[in-house]
Write an enzyme that holds these catalytic residues in place. Sequence first.
Site, PDB file in Angstrom:
ATOM      1  N   ASP A   1     -44.879   9.481 -36.466  1.00 48.03           N
ATOM      2  CA  ASP A   1     -45.892  10.763 -36.005  1.00 48.03           C
ATOM      3  C   ASP A   1     -47.321  10.527 -36.393  1.00 48.03           C
ATOM      4  OD1 ASP A   1     -43.425  11.796 -34.941  1.00 48.03           O
ATOM      5  OD2 ASP A   1     -43.234  13.223 -36.767  1.00 48.03           O
TER       6      ASP A   1
ATOM      7  N   ARG B   1     -37.632  13.910 -22.057  1.00 48.07           N
ATOM      8  CA  ARG B   1     -37.656  12.799 -23.262  1.00 48.07           C
ATOM      9  C   ARG B   1     -35.979  12.573 -23.175  1.00 48.07           C
ATOM     10  NH1 ARG B   1     -40.327  15.451 -28.397  1.00 48.07           N
ATOM     11  NH2 ARG B   1     -39.578  13.256 -29.118  1.00 48.07           N
TER      12      ARG B   1
ATOM     13  N   LYS C   1     -42.268  10.219 -26.943  1.00 46.63           N
ATOM     14  CA  LYS C   1     -42.599  11.435 -27.995  1.00 46.63           C
ATOM     15  C   LYS C   1     -43.091  12.485 -26.956  1.00 46.63           C
ATOM     16  CE  LYS C   1     -41.563   9.527 -31.791  1.00 46.63           C
ATOM     17  NZ  LYS C   1     -40.332  10.102 -32.448  1.00 46.63           N
TER      18      LYS C   1
HETATM   19  C1  S3P Z   1     -37.938  13.819 -36.666  1.00 44.01           C
HETATM   20  C2  S3P Z   1     -37.650  12.661 -36.386  1.00 44.01           C
HETATM   21  C3  S3P Z   1     -38.818  11.683 -35.564  1.00 44.01           C
HETATM   22  C4  S3P Z   1     -39.998  12.425 -35.564  1.00 44.01           C
HETATM   23  C5  S3P Z   1     -40.049  13.989 -35.194  1.00 44.01           C
HETATM   24  C6  S3P Z   1     -39.198  14.682 -36.342  1.00 44.01           C
HETATM   25  C7  S3P Z   1     -36.872  14.535 -37.281  1.00 44.01           C
HETATM   26  O1  S3P Z   1     -38.215  11.838 -34.270  1.00 44.01           O
HETATM   27  O2  S3P Z   1     -40.800  11.694 -34.614  1.00 44.01           O
HETATM   28  O3  S3P Z   1     -41.259  14.390 -34.877  1.00 44.01           O
HETATM   29  O4  S3P Z   1     -37.266  15.825 -38.085  1.00 44.01           O
HETATM   30  O5  S3P Z   1     -35.899  14.088 -37.521  1.00 44.01           O
HETATM   31  P1  S3P Z   1     -37.216  10.412 -34.031  1.00 44.01           P
HETATM   32  O6  S3P Z   1     -35.889  10.576 -34.618  1.00 44.01           O
HETATM   33  O7  S3P Z   1     -37.019  10.201 -32.472  1.00 44.01           O
HETATM   34  O8  S3P Z   1     -37.900   9.040 -34.455  1.00 44.01           O
END
Ligand code: S3P
Length: 446
Positions: free
Chosen positions: A321, A123, A348
Site C-alpha cells: 500500500d 475490483r 487496488k
Molecule cells: C489488506 C491486504 C492488502 C492491502 C489492503 C489491506 C488486508 O490487500 O492492499 O489495503 O487488510 O488484508 P491484498 O490482500 O489484495 O494484497
Amino acid sequence: MTSITANLSTNLTGSITIAGDKSISHRSIILGALSIGETTVDGLLESQDILATISAMQAFGAEIEKKADNKWHIYGLGVGGLDEPNKVLDLGNSGTGVRLLLGVAASNPITSFFSGDESLSRRPMARVLKPLEMMGANFMSRTGGLLPLACIGPQTLQPIDYLLPVASAQVKSAILLAGLNTPGKTIVRESTPTRDHTERMLKQFGSEISIETDEKSQNIITLKGESELTGQDIVVPGDPSSAAFPMVAGILAEDSRIKIKNVGINPLRFGLFEILNEMGAKTELIQKYDGVGEPIADIVVETSKLKGMTVPASIAPRMIDEYPILAVAAACASGTTRMLGLQELRVKESDRLAAMANGLKACGITVEETSDSLTVHGTGGQIEGGARIQTQLDHRIAMSFLTLGLKAKNPIIIDNGTTINTSFPGFVETMKSLGANLNFSDKGKD
Ligand code: S3P
C-alpha cells in the site's frame, strides 16, 4: 466533492498519534462478532471502510456499539451463528471488508448480497470466489467475478489445501475465516509471506492455528475448524500505512522533525521504513513494545537527502500500500528509483501504477511505466507541481499527491478530499498540526 490544495511547506514539527490500523480494525470487528462473549476494541479506526464492516456484521446479527469508555463493544454470535441479512451489504470502497466478509458469509447456510462503490465494483473478486467455491459455496456475480454479487452458503463447507496464486492477505484471510466454520483442517500455503494480522488475531481469540515454513520457504497455515473463539480485549495500534504520509512529509520538507506515536511495526507491513532508510532517510524507532499481539513503536523522522535505488519485487507484499508515497519520495530524491513487481497495484482502489505515473508527469517529473514497474527520475527536491490530480476514489493517491504538494513550487490540488475518509479521517487536520499548508477549497466550487 471537496478539493484540497497543498502548498509548499517547511519546518514540519511536532508529535502526533495516527488513526488506528485499518487491517487490524476490520479483523477485530469480524472476529469479535464470531466469538462467544464480549470483545472490546480500543483505538478502532472509525473510517468509512470500518463503519461499513460494522454495519455488515450488525446485519448478520452481531451487537456492536461504541460506549462511554470510548471503546467499541461487540457481543458475538459464535462461529457459524450468522443470521441472514435482510438487506444488501454495501461495503463502499473497502476491498478488505468485502473479501473478508465473503469468507465469513460463505461458511454459513444463508444467502447474502454484496455491493460496493464504483471503485470496488471494478475490483477482482474471483480471487476469493474461486477458493470459496472449492470449499462448496456458490456465488452469482457480474461477469468476471465483479460486484454486486450474491453469496449462497451451503450447510457445511469442505476444507481445502490451497496455494495462493497471488500474494494476498485478503484472499488468505477469507479462506481462514471460512475455515473457522468448516470441519477438519483448512490449509493455506503462501510462497511470499503477506501481512499476518488474521493469524495473530485468530491465535489471540483461541483458535487452533499453526504456521510452519517448508523447505521451499512457503508458509503453511493450518487452521482446525469448528472450535469456538472467545471474546478478547483488543488495542489497535496506529496504522503504518497512514503513518507513511507524515513520515515522508517530515523527511522531505526542509527543517523538519516529527514524532509519530504508537505505530504498528509488524515486519510484514514495514517494508517502506526499510527502503526509506536505504535511500538515506534519518529515522529512529523508539519505545518498541509488543501491544496485544502486534509490535508497536514511536517513529521519529527528520529532514533527509534521499538517493534513488532499485526496490526489488520481493519486498512488494510487505509494502504493497506504500508505493504511491514511495513514488513521491523517489520524485524528491536524487537519482533514479526503479520499483519492480507492482502488478497488484493495477487492481487496488484505482490502477495505482497509472495514477502515480500520470500524476507525477503532470507535476513535471519524468517517469516510465511498464505493466508491472515504475521508474521515477528524481529531481533532487525541485518539484514543479501546479497540477490538479484526479484521485479516482483512491485515498492513497489523494494523500500521496497532497504530500508531494508540500514540496512543490506551485500548489498541487486533489479533486476529491472526501475519499481520504476511507482510511484516515482527520488527515488534513493532523498534517496541519505539524505545520503543513493544506487548504480545503470552498464547498460547491467543484
Ligand atoms: C489488506 C491486504 C492488502 C492491502 C489492503 C489491506 C488486508 O490487500 O492492499 O489495503 O487488510 O488484508 P491484498 O490482500 O489484495 O494484497
